[in-house]
Design a protein around this motif. Structure first.
Motif, short mmCIF file in Angstrom:
data_model
loop_
_atom_site.label_atom_id
_atom_site.label_comp_id
_atom_site.label_asym_id
_atom_site.label_seq_id
_atom_site.Cartn_x
_atom_site.Cartn_y
_atom_site.Cartn_z
N PRO A 16 13.57 82.46 37.05
CA PRO A 16 12.96 83.81 37.04
C PRO A 16 12.57 84.30 38.44
O PRO A 16 12.61 85.50 38.70
N VAL A 17 12.21 83.37 39.32
CA VAL A 17 11.86 83.78 40.68
C VAL A 17 13.12 84.20 41.43
O VAL A 17 13.13 85.23 42.13
N LEU A 18 14.19 83.43 41.29
CA LEU A 18 15.44 83.80 41.93
C LEU A 18 15.95 85.14 41.41
O LEU A 18 16.43 85.98 42.18
N LYS A 19 15.83 85.34 40.09
CA LYS A 19 16.28 86.61 39.50
C LYS A 19 15.45 87.77 40.01
O LYS A 19 15.98 88.87 40.29
N ALA A 20 14.15 87.58 40.17
CA ALA A 20 13.28 88.65 40.68
C ALA A 20 13.67 89.02 42.11
O ALA A 20 13.59 90.19 42.50
N ASP A 36 21.11 80.77 50.00
CA ASP A 36 20.15 80.99 51.08
C ASP A 36 19.12 79.86 51.13
O ASP A 36 18.75 79.39 52.21
N ALA A 37 18.65 79.47 49.95
CA ALA A 37 17.62 78.45 49.88
C ALA A 37 18.14 77.07 50.29
O ALA A 37 17.47 76.32 51.00
N VAL A 38 19.34 76.76 49.84
CA VAL A 38 19.93 75.45 50.13
C VAL A 38 20.40 75.37 51.58
O VAL A 38 20.34 74.31 52.21
N GLY A 39 20.86 76.49 52.12
CA GLY A 39 21.31 76.52 53.51
C GLY A 39 22.80 76.57 53.69
O GLY A 39 23.29 76.67 54.81
N TYR A 40 23.54 76.54 52.59
CA TYR A 40 25.00 76.62 52.66
C TYR A 40 25.53 76.99 51.27
O TYR A 40 24.83 76.80 50.27
N PRO A 41 26.76 77.51 51.17
CA PRO A 41 27.33 77.86 49.87
C PRO A 41 27.49 76.62 48.99
O PRO A 41 28.07 75.62 49.40
N HIS A 66 12.82 75.06 45.72
CA HIS A 66 11.37 75.12 45.57
C HIS A 66 10.70 75.21 46.93
O HIS A 66 9.79 76.04 47.13
N GLN A 67 11.11 74.40 47.89
CA GLN A 67 10.51 74.42 49.21
C GLN A 67 10.75 75.75 49.91
O GLN A 67 9.87 76.30 50.57
N TRP A 68 11.95 76.30 49.76
CA TRP A 68 12.30 77.58 50.38
C TRP A 68 11.46 78.71 49.80
O TRP A 68 10.95 79.56 50.54
N LEU A 69 11.29 78.72 48.48
CA LEU A 69 10.45 79.74 47.86
C LEU A 69 9.00 79.58 48.28
O LEU A 69 8.29 80.57 48.50
N HIS A 72 8.86 81.02 51.91
CA HIS A 72 9.28 82.40 52.20
C HIS A 72 8.88 83.43 51.15
O HIS A 72 8.82 84.63 51.46
N HIS A 73 8.60 83.01 49.93
CA HIS A 73 8.30 83.97 48.87
C HIS A 73 7.19 83.45 47.96
O HIS A 73 7.28 83.56 46.72
N PHE A 74 6.15 82.89 48.57
CA PHE A 74 5.13 82.24 47.75
C PHE A 74 4.43 83.22 46.81
O PHE A 74 4.19 82.89 45.64
N ASP A 75 4.07 84.40 47.29
CA ASP A 75 3.31 85.34 46.44
C ASP A 75 4.07 85.66 45.17
O ASP A 75 3.50 85.66 44.06
N LEU A 76 5.35 85.95 45.32
CA LEU A 76 6.18 86.26 44.14
C LEU A 76 6.31 85.03 43.25
O LEU A 76 6.17 85.12 42.02
N ALA A 77 6.58 83.88 43.84
CA ALA A 77 6.76 82.65 43.06
C ALA A 77 5.47 82.27 42.33
O ALA A 77 5.51 81.87 41.16
N HIS A 78 4.35 82.43 42.99
CA HIS A 78 3.07 82.10 42.36
C HIS A 78 2.78 83.02 41.18
O HIS A 78 2.26 82.59 40.16
N ARG A 79 3.17 84.28 41.32
CA ARG A 79 2.92 85.24 40.24
C ARG A 79 3.81 84.96 39.02
O ARG A 79 3.36 85.08 37.88
N LEU A 80 5.06 84.57 39.25
CA LEU A 80 6.00 84.39 38.16
C LEU A 80 6.03 82.97 37.60
O LEU A 80 6.37 82.77 36.43
N ALA A 81 5.70 82.00 38.44
CA ALA A 81 5.76 80.60 37.99
C ALA A 81 4.59 79.81 38.56
O ALA A 81 4.78 78.88 39.35
N PRO A 82 3.37 80.16 38.18
CA PRO A 82 2.19 79.50 38.77
C PRO A 82 2.12 78.00 38.47
O PRO A 82 1.50 77.26 39.23
N ALA A 83 2.77 77.55 37.41
CA ALA A 83 2.71 76.12 37.08
C ALA A 83 3.38 75.27 38.14
O ALA A 83 2.94 74.14 38.40
N ILE A 84 4.44 75.78 38.75
CA ILE A 84 5.13 75.00 39.78
C ILE A 84 4.86 75.54 41.18
O ILE A 84 5.31 74.95 42.16
#
Length: 240
Positions: A16-20, A36-41, A66-69, A72-84
């Motif tokens: 859901p975070v990637l989709k957002a 983008d997160a992994v660093g290569y295709p 997970h580390q990339w989010l 770089h996108h903690f606020d969004l990730a925290h809002r959509l998936a606070p458990a992880i």
């Protein structure tokens, strides 16, 4: 640990975070965000998006996403998936600083190798945006009131206290007007230097009318809401 890259349910919460993020950038797809997160295709077979939704991706990829989010996108990730993506004390402290810090009364100034008791204005040069490893510097604060101050330095998300007192105490007295810290008991500057860690560093000075400012991030998160204080921040890049 809040996220287990081997746990299928945890991995499913990444989608859901990637989709957002694709909603924010229509040029992207969840697969491209993953690249983008992994660093290569990433080599993918058919129905890979369905596998992502179900959490059926490699643990190595999941950990990198997970580390990339997180970075770089903690606020969004925290809002959509606070458990992880739970909010840590350090992240809460960073949010407080971002909201309340005063940027224009606090600076770093370079200190020459020889200094007398009286600091000449011509000898102390303000740091712009970069400073070399090993160069000596001190803090300069324009304060509207007398009180006390403590300092922190952040490197790669980790916060460290910088003692400001003349004998190594955590806090130091400040006066109304210009203050330069830290100083020795004889009034001479006691310069600081960063000798090892390149990259962006963040310095925060916290002032209050009375002593007793907490020195742990966990306690500061509560204390800043209940006490009159001022936060000052500056970020500089350390280079070789």
């Amino acid at each position: 640990m809040s996220f287990d890259p081997k746990n299928k349910a945890d991995k499913a919460k990444l989608y859901p975070v990637l989709k957002a993020l694709t909603d924010l950038d229509p040029r992207k797809t969840p697969e491209l965000i993953m690249d983008d997160a992994v660093g290569y295709p990433v080599a993918r077979g058919q129905d890979y998006v369905r596998n992502m939704r179900r959490g059926e991706i490699a643990a190595t990829y999941a950990a990198l996403i997970h580390q990339w989010l997180l970075e770089h996108h903690f606020d969004l990730a925290h809002r959509l998936a606070p458990a992880i993506f739970p909010e840590t004390a350090e992240q809460r402290w960073q949010a407080i600083i971002n909201e309340r810090a005063i940027p224009d009364r606090f600076r770093l100034v370079l200190v020459p190798l020889t200094m007398g008791i009286v600091e000449r204005e011509s000898q102390l040069k303000p740091v712009d945006t970069t400073i070399r490893l090993g160069e000596r510097f001190c803090f300069e604060l324009e304060s509207e009131t007398e009180g006390h101050a403590i300092a922190f330095q952040a490197v790669r998300g980790q916060w460290h206290n910088i003692p400001l007192g003349s004998s190594g105490e955590v806090s130091a007295l400040i006066q109304s007007g210009q203050n330069r810290l830290p100083k020795r008991s004889d009034g001479k500057l006691d310069p600081l230097s960063e000798n090892y860690d390149e990259g962006m560093h963040e310095f925060v000075l916290i002032t209050a009318p009375t002593d007793g400012i907490p020195t742990s991030i966990q306690s500061l998160n509560t204390w800043t809401s209940d006490n009159p204080n001022t936060l000052h921040r500056i970020a500089v890049q350390f280079v070789k």
